[in-house]
Design a protein around this motif. Structure first.
Motif, mmCIF file in Angstrom:
data_model
loop_
_atom_site.group_PDB
_atom_site.id
_atom_site.type_symbol
_atom_site.label_atom_id
_atom_site.label_comp_id
_atom_site.label_asym_id
_atom_site.label_seq_id
_atom_site.Cartn_x
_atom_site.Cartn_y
_atom_site.Cartn_z
ATOM 1 N N LEU A 99 0.825 -1.210 0.000
ATOM 2 C CA LEU A 99 0.000 0.000 0.000
ATOM 3 C C LEU A 99 0.855 1.254 0.000
ATOM 4 O O LEU A 99 0.572 2.220 -0.722
ATOM 5 C CB LEU A 99 -0.925 -0.010 1.223
ATOM 6 C CG LEU A 99 -2.106 -0.976 1.148
ATOM 7 C CD1 LEU A 99 -2.728 -1.169 2.527
ATOM 8 C CD2 LEU A 99 -3.158 -0.461 0.172
ATOM 9 N N ALA A 104 -3.280 1.618 4.944
ATOM 10 C CA ALA A 104 -4.518 1.635 4.166
ATOM 11 C C ALA A 104 -5.207 2.991 4.263
ATOM 12 O O ALA A 104 -5.691 3.530 3.260
ATOM 13 C CB ALA A 104 -5.450 0.525 4.650
ATOM 14 N N LEU A 153 -5.483 -1.003 -6.288
ATOM 15 C CA LEU A 153 -5.268 -0.602 -4.894
ATOM 16 C C LEU A 153 -6.345 -1.163 -3.979
ATOM 17 O O LEU A 153 -6.076 -1.544 -2.832
ATOM 18 C CB LEU A 153 -5.250 0.928 -4.792
ATOM 19 C CG LEU A 153 -5.061 1.508 -3.381
ATOM 20 C CD1 LEU A 153 -3.600 1.436 -2.981
ATOM 21 C CD2 LEU A 153 -5.569 2.942 -3.314
ATOM 22 N N TRP A 204 -5.781 -4.446 -1.971
ATOM 23 C CA TRP A 204 -4.994 -4.401 -0.731
ATOM 24 C C TRP A 204 -5.731 -3.617 0.357
ATOM 25 O O TRP A 204 -5.650 -3.976 1.520
ATOM 26 C CB TRP A 204 -3.628 -3.767 -0.996
ATOM 27 C CG TRP A 204 -2.680 -4.686 -1.683
ATOM 28 C CD1 TRP A 204 -1.772 -5.527 -1.103
ATOM 29 C CD2 TRP A 204 -2.541 -4.866 -3.097
ATOM 30 N NE1 TRP A 204 -1.084 -6.225 -2.066
ATOM 31 C CE2 TRP A 204 -1.536 -5.837 -3.308
ATOM 32 C CE3 TRP A 204 -3.161 -4.316 -4.202
ATOM 33 C CZ2 TRP A 204 -1.134 -6.248 -4.570
ATOM 34 C CZ3 TRP A 204 -2.768 -4.726 -5.472
ATOM 35 C CH2 TRP A 204 -1.772 -5.683 -5.641
ATOM 36 N N LEU A 205 -6.445 -2.571 -0.046
ATOM 37 C CA LEU A 205 -7.214 -1.798 0.933
ATOM 38 C C LEU A 205 -8.190 -2.692 1.690
ATOM 39 O O LEU A 205 -8.359 -2.564 2.898
ATOM 40 C CB LEU A 205 -7.985 -0.678 0.236
ATOM 41 C CG LEU A 205 -7.210 0.570 -0.179
ATOM 42 C CD1 LEU A 205 -8.118 1.510 -0.969
ATOM 43 C CD2 LEU A 205 -6.636 1.292 1.032
#
Length: 331
Positions: free
Chosen positions: A213, A282, A300, A303-304
């Motif tokens: 991140l 995050a 993204l 992973w968030l």
């Protein structure tokens, strides 16, 4: 004391990073979230060829021995890549069967887990850091459940439940009527060890997720401009990124210390710090990406959506704090 990975360990981590970097993992994650497990199973087999899963099984069962430092390095890379599937749970099952001391059970399940031929998932009682919810039981060949009565059974997967991360598919399996594999104090002891390993490897995943991140956010703020300048040149943005980096860097030595000792307090401290660092990363990524950070199309988001579930899996922050306090309180 040179508290760093050896050259051999670093080479192993680089091998995994290279393999995962060429594997188009975001596409695998999206397929997994849609219930398409084929690409994930294929990637599992490629990872097994590196010897990753052998690090959680004794040599007698085609493993490389129980090696938590090397396995933790590997799971950092899995977190960095966003690997889906019950990777932590499969490793924990390998440890559970290794610690149980039942040769017949070990021969029945361990070779397949080491070779990457099957996933396994696991539920443990709350006292072992587990929960009643199994991860990806629909994709696992084996669903193990340890009850509060110290019984180890093969459970029947339940109905899938909603999850914050679509690629973390949860269910509440039923052990009623499932095959009884073992019972007694040996099961309780093995479950406690397996729970610690699961917590350690989840901490490693958290560290990898946080690093991914941060790296993506740094790349983004160098490209996005405002008032004619990259937003990464603004002091407030630099401060937020620096705070995120410090949180990750302070978590890293706690993870390596826990991998070396596997003591309950050390593992809890590592899980606490790595989980919080990933969650901070995050929040930083979401704020600095702005509205585009909410879109499903942007990688993204993969992973968030992992940061908070991983922070709470195998030991919530409050549970880890309580474990750390127990380990430092006399008596």
């Amino acid at each position: 004391m040179r508290f760093l990975p050896t050259d051999e360990q670093s080479d192993f981590a680089r091998t995994l990073r290279s393999l995962l970097g060429s594997a188009q993992v975001p596409a695998v994650v999206r397929a997994w979230a849609d219930g398409e497990h084929g690409p994930g199973h294929g990637l599992r087999s490629r990872l097994a060829a590196t010897g990753l899963f052998a690090l959680a099984a004794p040599e007698a069962y085609e493993g490389a021995g129980l090696l938590p430092p090397e396995l933790s390095l590997g799971f950092v890379e899995l977190g960095r890549a966003g690997m889906p599937g019950p990777v932590v749970e499969s490793a924990a099952v390998s440890v559970l069967l290794s610690e149980l001391g039942d040769e017949a059970l070990a021969k029945r399940f361990l070779p397949g887990l080491v070779a990457g031929e099957a996933w396994a998932t696991l539920t443990l009682p709350g006292g072992c850091g587990g929960s009643p919810y199994a991860l990806d039981a629909d994709a696992a060949a084996h669903c193990f459940a340890v009850s509060a009565a110290d019984e180890l059974r093969l459970a029947v997967p339940g109905e899938l439940l909603p999850s914050t991360d679509p690629a973390r598919r949860l269910s509440r399996p039923s052990a009623a009527g499932g095959e009884l594999l073992a019972a007694g104090p040996a099961v309780a002891r093995a479950a406690a060890v397996a729970g610690r390993w699961a917590r350690l490897l989840t901490a490693a995943q958290c560290l990898g997720v946080g690093e991914a991140l941060l790296a993506r956010t740094v790349g983004y703020v160098k490209q996005r401009t405002q008032f004619g300048a990259p937003i990464g040149s603004f002091q407030a943005v630099k401060h937020r990124l620096a705070d995120t980096l410090l949180a990750l860097e302070f978590a890293r030595p706690l993870l390596w210390a826990a991998a070396l000792s596997t003591a309950p307090g050390d593992v809890a401290a590592a899980k606490l710090r790595c989980g919080e660092a990933a969650y901070r990363a995050a929040m930083t990524a979401l704020r600095l990406h702005g509205a585009v950070g909410y879109t499903e199309e942007l990688d993204l988001s993969l992973w968030l959506r992992k940061a908070r579930p991983l922070r709470d899996a195998w030991g919530t922050p409050s549970a880890c704090r309580a474990e750390v306090l127990r380990s430092v309180t006399p008596g």
